[in-house]
Write a protein that holds these residues in place. Sequence first.
Motif, PDB file in Angstrom:
ATOM      1  N   GLU A   1       0.821  -1.200   0.000  1.00  0.00           N
ATOM      2  CA  GLU A   1       0.000   0.000   0.000  1.00  0.00           C
ATOM      3  C   GLU A   1       0.859   1.256   0.000  1.00  0.00           C
ATOM      4  O   GLU A   1       1.804   1.371   0.769  1.00  0.00           O
ATOM      5  CB  GLU A   1      -0.879   0.001   1.249  1.00  0.00           C
ATOM      6  N   GLY A   2       0.530   2.146  -0.890  1.00  0.00           N
ATOM      7  CA  GLY A   2       1.264   3.399  -0.957  1.00  0.00           C
ATOM      8  C   GLY A   2       2.478   3.363  -1.877  1.00  0.00           C
ATOM      9  O   GLY A   2       3.126   4.376  -2.082  1.00  0.00           O
ATOM     10  N   ALA A   3       2.783   2.183  -2.441  1.00  0.00           N
ATOM     11  CA  ALA A   3       3.910   2.099  -3.378  1.00  0.00           C
ATOM     12  C   ALA A   3       3.579   2.943  -4.612  1.00  0.00           C
ATOM     13  O   ALA A   3       2.459   2.902  -5.110  1.00  0.00           O
ATOM     14  CB  ALA A   3       4.179   0.650  -3.779  1.00  0.00           C
ATOM     15  N   PRO A   4       4.530   3.717  -5.091  1.00  0.00           N
ATOM     16  CA  PRO A   4       4.251   4.564  -6.263  1.00  0.00           C
ATOM     17  C   PRO A   4       3.945   3.728  -7.504  1.00  0.00           C
ATOM     18  O   PRO A   4       4.505   2.660  -7.702  1.00  0.00           O
ATOM     19  CB  PRO A   4       5.542   5.370  -6.436  1.00  0.00           C
ATOM     20  N   ASP A   5       3.035   4.233  -8.300  1.00  0.00           N
ATOM     21  CA  ASP A   5       2.675   3.600  -9.575  1.00  0.00           C
ATOM     22  C   ASP A   5       2.202   2.161  -9.415  1.00  0.00           C
ATOM     23  O   ASP A   5       2.449   1.320 -10.267  1.00  0.00           O
ATOM     24  CB  ASP A   5       3.850   3.652 -10.562  1.00  0.00           C
ATOM     25  N   PHE A   6       1.522   1.858  -8.313  1.00  0.00           N
ATOM     26  CA  PHE A   6       0.999   0.516  -8.083  1.00  0.00           C
ATOM     27  C   PHE A   6      -0.508   0.545  -8.299  1.00  0.00           C
ATOM     28  O   PHE A   6      -1.253   1.008  -7.439  1.00  0.00           O
ATOM     29  CB  PHE A   6       1.345   0.053  -6.668  1.00  0.00           C
ATOM     30  N   PRO A   7      -0.990   0.071  -9.456  1.00  0.00           N
ATOM     31  CA  PRO A   7      -2.420   0.154  -9.779  1.00  0.00           C
ATOM     32  C   PRO A   7      -3.244  -0.945  -9.094  1.00  0.00           C
ATOM     33  O   PRO A   7      -3.858  -1.793  -9.740  1.00  0.00           O
ATOM     34  CB  PRO A   7      -2.435   0.008 -11.307  1.00  0.00           C
ATOM     35  N   TRP A   8      -3.279  -0.905  -7.775  1.00  0.00           N
ATOM     36  CA  TRP A   8      -3.957  -1.915  -6.959  1.00  0.00           C
ATOM     37  C   TRP A   8      -5.429  -2.082  -7.316  1.00  0.00           C
ATOM     38  O   TRP A   8      -5.994  -3.160  -7.165  1.00  0.00           O
ATOM     39  CB  TRP A   8      -3.825  -1.555  -5.462  1.00  0.00           C
ATOM     40  N   TRP A   9      -6.069  -1.010  -7.785  1.00  0.00           N
ATOM     41  CA  TRP A   9      -7.504  -1.032  -8.071  1.00  0.00           C
ATOM     42  C   TRP A   9      -7.862  -1.961  -9.233  1.00  0.00           C
ATOM     43  O   TRP A   9      -9.017  -2.309  -9.405  1.00  0.00           O
ATOM     44  CB  TRP A   9      -8.020   0.384  -8.339  1.00  0.00           C
ATOM     45  N   ARG A  10      -6.883  -2.396  -9.988  1.00  0.00           N
ATOM     46  CA  ARG A  10      -7.142  -3.287 -11.124  1.00  0.00           C
ATOM     47  C   ARG A  10      -7.168  -4.766 -10.729  1.00  0.00           C
ATOM     48  O   ARG A  10      -7.292  -5.623 -11.593  1.00  0.00           O
ATOM     49  CB  ARG A  10      -6.090  -3.055 -12.205  1.00  0.00           C
ATOM     50  N   VAL A  11      -7.063  -5.063  -9.456  1.00  0.00           N
ATOM     51  CA  VAL A  11      -7.045  -6.446  -8.977  1.00  0.00           C
ATOM     52  C   VAL A  11      -8.307  -6.710  -8.164  1.00  0.00           C
ATOM     53  O   VAL A  11      -8.638  -5.959  -7.255  1.00  0.00           O
ATOM     54  CB  VAL A  11      -5.797  -6.726  -8.115  1.00  0.00           C
TER      55      VAL A  11
END
Length: 104
Positions: A47-57
């Motif tokens: 969480e909070g990692a830059p450029d991590f598109p978590w919402w696509r999972v």
Amino acid sequence: MTEFQKSVLNVVSMVPSGKVISYGQIATYLGSPRAARQVGWAMRSLEGAPDFPWWRVLNNQGVITIKGTQHASKQLQKEMLEAEGVEVGDDYQLDMARYRFYLN
């Protein structure tokens, strides 16, 4: 960051805007098809990692199941997917056949 976390970050980063991938797909791609839960745990720790598109999972049925954290919620995930052109129902479900991203 562990090697597993780096691997999860790498796979999720490959998913283009307007597409989604499931926790199980990521686990399978990483060689551990029964590790979908571990993928979720790894994502939470990123969480909070830059450029991590978590919402696509999301889950394999196309349902947003995030429990919610300091930085993320079901509603936020829905809004971010909709901003990319993904149609998400009021029940937080979408058409996986239409939006699923396949890794080569």
